[in-house]
Design an enzyme around this catalytic site. Structure first.
Site, PDB file in Angstrom:
ATOM      1  N   ASP A 129      -3.131   3.663  -3.012  1.00 41.52           N
ATOM      2  CA  ASP A 129      -1.774   3.329  -3.450  1.00 41.52           C
ATOM      3  C   ASP A 129      -1.435   1.923  -2.979  1.00 41.52           C
ATOM      4  OD1 ASP A 129      -1.287   5.860  -4.611  1.00 41.52           O
ATOM      5  OD2 ASP A 129      -0.788   6.693  -2.650  1.00 41.52           O
ATOM      6  N   ASP A 134      -0.017   6.933 -10.929  1.00 43.55           N
ATOM      7  CA  ASP A 134       1.227   7.654 -10.643  1.00 43.55           C
ATOM      8  C   ASP A 134       2.329   7.237 -11.609  1.00 43.55           C
ATOM      9  OD1 ASP A 134       0.030   8.895  -8.435  1.00 43.55           O
ATOM     10  OD2 ASP A 134       0.632   7.280  -7.088  1.00 43.55           O
TER      11      ASP A 134
END
Length: 219
Positions: A149, A183
């Site tokens: 991420d 995401d």
């Protein structure tokens, strides 16, 4: 929307997602931040669990490694299910809105499962060092990779006023989660289904209604 166009959309998302993750993994040390704007930063973190970093071992009497394996296998089944859903809505010629939404969700889920399945054997660790691709000393194993991420939007970073009950004087930050392109695709797909629900499922419902009326008239 045709199957070919759906595949192009999925491929585009996967390419951007994986290239961004490969760049971050091979250029950043874990936890390293880079400020792009005051409200947007690149912050490299790794997620070895589910949403918000939760782990099965936090809730079940199993090891963290076993919990990671179970989670990855579950994700594989979930991706397969979403893939079948996408094939089914295309086969039924459902609304373009529905097909785009499902394609986004599938692409995002597939992007993250690539990390979970393969990154553990492709990279060494990123603690206090920049990771090496195709390392001779990988940090994990197959099915034990960590999701990369990097997108961080602390649009509001302040302190609660002292007069606010319970939280006065505490730090307040919005938006806290760190996420990635995959995401974003999943969230966008889900958002489309929620906001444009009637438009997404309209064609199928109308077709079912017409077929039902035709059957009733024949009877």
């Amino acid at each position: 929307m045709s199957l070919n166009k759906s595949l192009l959309l999925i491929a585009a998302i996967l390419i951007v997602d994986q290239l961004s993750k490969l760049y971050i993994k091979t250029h950043f040390v874990l936890g390293e931040p880079v400020e792009v704007f005051s409200w947007f930063k690149i912050l490299f973190i790794e997620n070895s669990g589910a949403a918000w970093g939760a782990k099965l071992s936090d809730f079940l009497p199993i090891s963290e490694r076993s919990g990671k394996l179970i989670l990855t296998v579950f994700r594989l089944f979930a991706v397969a299910g979403i893939g079948y859903w996408l094939f089914d809505v295309i086969r039924k010629k459902s609304s373009k809105t529905l097909i785009i939404a499902v394609a986004l969700i599938f692409a995002g889920a597939l992007g993250n499962i690539i990390d979970s399945v393969f990154y553990g054997v492709l990279f060494d660790h990123s603690n206090n060092q920049v990771a090496t691709l195709f390392s001779d000393d990988p940090y994990g194993g197959i099915f034990h990779g960590k999701v990369v991420d990097m997108l961080y939007f602390p649009m509001i970073d302040t302190v609660w006023p002292e007069w606010v009950p319970f939280v006065g004087g505490n730090n307040f930050r919005f938006f806290e989660p760190v996420f990635n392109v995959a995401d974003t695709a999943i969230s966008t797909g889900v958002g489309i289904l929620l906001v444009f629900n009637k438009k997404a499922f309209g064609n199928t419902e109308e077709t079912d209604s017409i077929e039902g009326n035709q059957t009733a008239s024949k009877e």
